[in-house]
Design an enzyme around this catalytic site. Structure first.
Site, mmCIF file in Angstrom:
data_model
loop_
_atom_site.group_PDB
_atom_site.id
_atom_site.type_symbol
_atom_site.label_atom_id
_atom_site.label_comp_id
_atom_site.label_asym_id
_atom_site.label_seq_id
_atom_site.Cartn_x
_atom_site.Cartn_y
_atom_site.Cartn_z
ATOM 1 N N ASP A 51 -10.694 54.953 -12.270
ATOM 2 C CA ASP A 51 -10.273 56.087 -13.431
ATOM 3 C C ASP A 51 -8.992 56.365 -13.370
ATOM 4 O OD1 ASP A 51 -13.099 55.935 -13.770
ATOM 5 O OD2 ASP A 51 -13.664 57.540 -12.180
ATOM 6 N N TYR A 108 -14.267 53.410 -0.772
ATOM 7 C CA TYR A 108 -13.284 54.258 -1.131
ATOM 8 C C TYR A 108 -13.208 55.436 -0.377
ATOM 9 C CZ TYR A 108 -13.484 52.934 -6.094
ATOM 10 O OH TYR A 108 -13.589 52.169 -7.395
#
Length: 253
Positions: A51, A108
């Protein structure tokens, strides 16, 4: 021939990985520079879509090119690219290898700090409230019991199968003044990681109980999740794992 690119980037300057109209993206910069150096139009397929504002310590993408690449291409590409993008390696892979679909897992890490630090403010979330990390890790373990994460995606899809993910690991590590959340899964939905982190932080503040968290998971609808989405600048894509058989022996990862 098919080639993999391994790269890292500072997401602060980009509107995410994917090419979009009238905004800067990592994919657009990489495609432009590579096309110029190879004197032909290059189409790049990334391992995923980070993102806006999200960083990557390890990202992979693939592209096709009919000729053997210059041994100095990586060095030349890094000179041409902006300072915020670093190409680590470019190497040939099996012709069927796909950067996105062959990825077995993605990891992540999210960084959160409890003391203001101007030198890392672009890479962590400064959070002023005390947090109960025992409760947050209890909730993190619960995540691994579930497969449908419709409650933590940006937009609900009609087909529930589209929102199925398998989380292999989720844990908060606490250091002196900073904290790190690590999560590994076969795939992630749009905004899923930051939505989960925002909810876990609310659990750490006792704004949400463990039972309420379970209810949010089981309702499989984002309208029942009222927590904020964690800011993007603390999030890093750190590792992508592939099956060994897509690589030539000298390039196994």
């Amino acid at each position: 021939m098919r080639f993999f690119i391994e790269l890292s980037y500072n997401g602060k300057y980009y509107h995410g990985w994917q090419i979009q109209k009238k905004v800067k993206s990592v994919e657009e910069k990489l495609e432009y520079c590579l096309s110029k150096l190879l004197s032909t139009s290059i189409n790049i397929i990334g391992a995923g879509r980070t993102d806006k504002g999200v960083h990557a310590r390890q990202m992979f993408a693939h592209f096709d090119f009919e000729e053997k690449l210059d041994s100095n291409l990586t060095k030349r590409l890094n000179i041409f690219l902006p300072k915020s993008i670093h190409v680590i390696n470019i190497f040939p892979v099996k012709k069927y290898a796909h950067a996105r679909f062959h990825a077995l897992s993605r990891t992540y890490k999210y960084y959160l700090i409890s003391e203001k630090n101007p030198f890392i403010q672009d890479f962590s979330w400064y959070y002023i409230y005390p947090l109960d990390f025992i409760r947050m890790n209890k909730a993190s373990k619960i995540l691994m019991r579930y497969k449908n994460f419709s409650s933590f995606c940006k937009k609900r899809k009609d087909r529930k199968s589209d929102n199925i993910c398998e989380i292999y690991y989720a844990h908060w590590s606490k250091y002196k003044t900073h904290f790190c959340f690590t999560i590994q899964a076969n795939r992630f939905l749009r905004n899923m990681v930051r939505s989960i982190i925002g909810t876990l932080v609310d659990i750490g503040r006792s704004k949400i109980s463990i039972n309420e968290f379970i209810k949010i998971l089981e309702l499989e609808n984002p309208i029942y999740r009222n927590s904020q989405i964690a800011p993007p600048y603390g999030l890093f894509l750190t590792k992508i794992i592939y099956p060994e058989d897509i690589f030539y022996d000298s390039e196994k990862k």
